[in-house]
Design a protein around this motif. Sequence first.
Motif, PDB file in Angstrom:
ATOM      1  N   ASP A 194      25.774 -60.035  67.714  1.00 29.12           N
ATOM      2  CA  ASP A 194      25.386 -61.019  68.727  1.00 29.12           C
ATOM      3  C   ASP A 194      26.428 -62.123  68.872  1.00 29.12           C
ATOM      4  O   ASP A 194      26.735 -62.568  69.977  1.00 29.12           O
ATOM      5  CB  ASP A 194      24.024 -61.636  68.400  1.00 29.12           C
ATOM      6  N   TRP A 195      26.989 -62.565  67.761  1.00 25.36           N
ATOM      7  CA  TRP A 195      28.026 -63.600  67.797  1.00 25.36           C
ATOM      8  C   TRP A 195      29.268 -63.102  68.549  1.00 25.36           C
ATOM      9  O   TRP A 195      29.835 -63.822  69.372  1.00 25.36           O
ATOM     10  CB  TRP A 195      28.436 -64.006  66.376  1.00 25.36           C
ATOM     11  N   VAL A 196      29.694 -61.889  68.230  1.00 18.86           N
ATOM     12  CA  VAL A 196      30.886 -61.335  68.874  1.00 18.86           C
ATOM     13  C   VAL A 196      30.624 -61.116  70.366  1.00 18.86           C
ATOM     14  O   VAL A 196      31.482 -61.410  71.205  1.00 18.86           O
ATOM     15  CB  VAL A 196      31.341 -60.034  68.177  1.00 18.86           C
ATOM     16  N   ASN A 197      29.427 -60.646  70.706  1.00 13.09           N
ATOM     17  CA  ASN A 197      29.086 -60.481  72.124  1.00 13.09           C
ATOM     18  C   ASN A 197      29.077 -61.828  72.846  1.00 13.09           C
ATOM     19  O   ASN A 197      29.525 -61.938  73.985  1.00 13.09           O
ATOM     20  CB  ASN A 197      27.738 -59.780  72.288  1.00 13.09           C
ATOM     21  N   GLU A 198      28.557 -62.861  72.192  1.00 14.45           N
ATOM     22  CA  GLU A 198      28.565 -64.207  72.776  1.00 14.45           C
ATOM     23  C   GLU A 198      29.995 -64.682  72.994  1.00 14.45           C
ATOM     24  O   GLU A 198      30.316 -65.255  74.033  1.00 14.45           O
ATOM     25  CB  GLU A 198      27.815 -65.189  71.862  1.00 14.45           C
ATOM     26  N   LEU A 199      30.853 -64.430  72.025  1.00 16.48           N
ATOM     27  CA  LEU A 199      32.256 -64.832  72.146  1.00 16.48           C
ATOM     28  C   LEU A 199      32.924 -64.109  73.314  1.00 16.48           C
ATOM     29  O   LEU A 199      33.607 -64.730  74.132  1.00 16.48           O
ATOM     30  CB  LEU A 199      33.000 -64.564  70.841  1.00 16.48           C
ATOM     31  N   LYS A 200      32.706 -62.813  73.409  1.00 12.23           N
ATOM     32  CA  LYS A 200      33.287 -62.035  74.511  1.00 12.23           C
ATOM     33  C   LYS A 200      32.783 -62.520  75.866  1.00 12.23           C
ATOM     34  O   LYS A 200      33.561 -62.735  76.796  1.00 12.23           O
ATOM     35  CB  LYS A 200      32.930 -60.547  74.365  1.00 12.23           C
ATOM     36  N   THR A 201      31.481 -62.701  75.962  1.00 12.02           N
ATOM     37  CA  THR A 201      30.874 -63.107  77.231  1.00 12.02           C
ATOM     38  C   THR A 201      31.333 -64.494  77.643  1.00 12.02           C
ATOM     39  O   THR A 201      31.726 -64.715  78.797  1.00 12.02           O
ATOM     40  CB  THR A 201      29.336 -63.066  77.126  1.00 12.02           C
ATOM     41  N   SER A 202      31.284 -65.437  76.720  1.00 11.41           N
ATOM     42  CA  SER A 202      31.680 -66.811  77.064  1.00 11.41           C
ATOM     43  C   SER A 202      33.165 -66.881  77.393  1.00 11.41           C
ATOM     44  O   SER A 202      33.570 -67.621  78.298  1.00 11.41           O
ATOM     45  CB  SER A 202      31.318 -67.788  75.942  1.00 11.41           C
ATOM     46  N   ASN A 203      33.986 -66.090  76.712  1.00 10.12           N
ATOM     47  CA  ASN A 203      35.421 -66.070  77.001  1.00 10.12           C
ATOM     48  C   ASN A 203      35.674 -65.476  78.390  1.00 10.12           C
ATOM     49  O   ASN A 203      36.475 -66.006  79.163  1.00 10.12           O
ATOM     50  CB  ASN A 203      36.165 -65.276  75.929  1.00 10.12           C
ATOM     51  N   GLN A 204      34.960 -64.406  78.726  1.00  8.53           N
ATOM     52  CA  GLN A 204      35.121 -63.788  80.041  1.00  8.53           C
ATOM     53  C   GLN A 204      34.616 -64.715  81.150  1.00  8.53           C
ATOM     54  O   GLN A 204      35.253 -64.854  82.186  1.00  8.53           O
ATOM     55  CB  GLN A 204      34.387 -62.445  80.101  1.00  8.53           C
ATOM     56  N   ASN A 205      33.480 -65.370  80.917  1.00  8.84           N
ATOM     57  CA  ASN A 205      32.950 -66.319  81.905  1.00  8.84           C
ATOM     58  C   ASN A 205      33.929 -67.466  82.136  1.00  8.84           C
ATOM     59  O   ASN A 205      34.143 -67.879  83.275  1.00  8.84           O
ATOM     60  CB  ASN A 205      31.591 -66.868  81.465  1.00  8.84           C
ATOM     61  N   PHE A 206      34.507 -67.969  81.052  1.00 13.58           N
ATOM     62  CA  PHE A 206      35.493 -69.035  81.192  1.00 13.58           C
ATOM     63  C   PHE A 206      36.688 -68.545  81.993  1.00 13.58           C
ATOM     64  O   PHE A 206      37.152 -69.216  82.911  1.00 13.58           O
ATOM     65  CB  PHE A 206      35.974 -69.554  79.828  1.00 13.58           C
ATOM     66  N   ASN A 207      37.191 -67.381  81.647  1.00 13.73           N
ATOM     67  CA  ASN A 207      38.368 -66.850  82.328  1.00 13.73           C
ATOM     68  C   ASN A 207      38.096 -66.638  83.818  1.00 13.73           C
ATOM     69  O   ASN A 207      38.949 -66.954  84.654  1.00 13.73           O
ATOM     70  CB  ASN A 207      38.828 -65.548  81.673  1.00 13.73           C
ATOM     71  N   ASN A 208      36.922 -66.131  84.154  1.00 14.99           N
ATOM     72  CA  ASN A 208      36.566 -65.939  85.563  1.00 14.99           C
ATOM     73  C   ASN A 208      36.569 -67.270  86.306  1.00 14.99           C
ATOM     74  O   ASN A 208      37.074 -67.364  87.426  1.00 14.99           O
ATOM     75  CB  ASN A 208      35.203 -65.264  85.697  1.00 14.99           C
ATOM     76  N   LYS A 209      35.994 -68.293  85.696  1.00 17.91           N
ATOM     77  CA  LYS A 209      35.943 -69.623  86.313  1.00 17.91           C
ATOM     78  C   LYS A 209      37.347 -70.204  86.450  1.00 17.91           C
ATOM     79  O   LYS A 209      37.692 -70.808  87.465  1.00 17.91           O
ATOM     80  CB  LYS A 209      35.050 -70.545  85.470  1.00 17.91           C
ATOM     81  N   TYR A 210      38.167 -70.024  85.426  1.00 19.47           N
ATOM     82  CA  TYR A 210      39.535 -70.532  85.444  1.00 19.47           C
ATOM     83  C   TYR A 210      40.332 -69.881  86.574  1.00 19.47           C
ATOM     84  O   TYR A 210      41.036 -70.550  87.321  1.00 19.47           O
ATOM     85  CB  TYR A 210      40.207 -70.264  84.092  1.00 19.47           C
ATOM     86  N   ILE A 211      40.202 -68.580  86.705  1.00 20.52           N
ATOM     87  CA  ILE A 211      40.910 -67.852  87.767  1.00 20.52           C
ATOM     88  C   ILE A 211      40.412 -68.300  89.140  1.00 20.52           C
ATOM     89  O   ILE A 211      41.208 -68.520  90.054  1.00 20.52           O
ATOM     90  CB  ILE A 211      40.766 -66.330  87.579  1.00 20.52           C
ATOM     91  N   ALA A 212      39.098 -68.455  89.285  1.00 17.03           N
ATOM     92  CA  ALA A 212      38.538 -68.909  90.564  1.00 17.03           C
ATOM     93  C   ALA A 212      39.073 -70.292  90.922  1.00 17.03           C
ATOM     94  O   ALA A 212      39.408 -70.559  92.086  1.00 17.03           O
ATOM     95  CB  ALA A 212      37.015 -68.924  90.502  1.00 17.03           C
ATOM     96  N   ARG A 213      39.159 -71.175  89.936  1.00 17.99           N
ATOM     97  CA  ARG A 213      39.684 -72.514  90.191  1.00 17.99           C
ATOM     98  C   ARG A 213      41.150 -72.459  90.576  1.00 17.99           C
ATOM     99  O   ARG A 213      41.597 -73.155  91.486  1.00 17.99           O
ATOM    100  CB  ARG A 213      39.520 -73.411  88.969  1.00 17.99           C
ATOM    101  N   THR A 214      41.910 -71.606  89.911  1.00 12.78           N
ATOM    102  CA  THR A 214      43.331 -71.465  90.224  1.00 12.78           C
ATOM    103  C   THR A 214      43.524 -70.956  91.650  1.00 12.78           C
ATOM    104  O   THR A 214      44.363 -71.467  92.390  1.00 12.78           O
ATOM    105  CB  THR A 214      44.004 -70.512  89.216  1.00 12.78           C
TER     106      THR A 214
END
Length: 184
Positions: free
Chosen positions: A82-102
Amino acid sequence: MQALDAQRDNAVIGIKMMLEAWQYHFDPVIKNNAFALLDILNRFGDRIYKLRYQLETATINSIVAEWEEKHSDKISQLQLIDWVNELKTSNQNFNNKYIARTVQLSEVETGVLASARTASTEAYRTLKQHIEAHALLTPNAEYDQLMAKLSSLVNQYNLAVTKYSSTEESGGEDQKPESPQTPS
């Protein structure tokens, strides 16, 4: 973006703390699994959560990829799925938001910021002239104090711009639009 970054930072910190705790387990298998996973995590640095945005994203992707490819059994035994899945999901969500902002920043109409800056500089100069005229026609210490405060704000802004410009030139965090100094 800050909330998403904090979410993935918390996941990194939480996993690290869990692994550090497991290092003291009485079962040697659990202890060794914790050491192995923590060793991988530590290879990427002590403060992954302090890295620049894109470097942190890439680092987390590398850690998770190595864990899942070579150590999924250890993750499962330590009940960190669950921890690793949370890390993957939150990292992907952040990256998606970062790319959208860029992308959004890249689509800003060219010249809009420059014309807004020019208009605000002109408005500031007009305001300054009005205050100086009032101070000349009706001498009052409050006008002098107001001008001193405005000058102080302009100086602080110019210092911040200078500091930001030097950070940007040295490869600072996010590349932001240029902000030239406002003439006083």
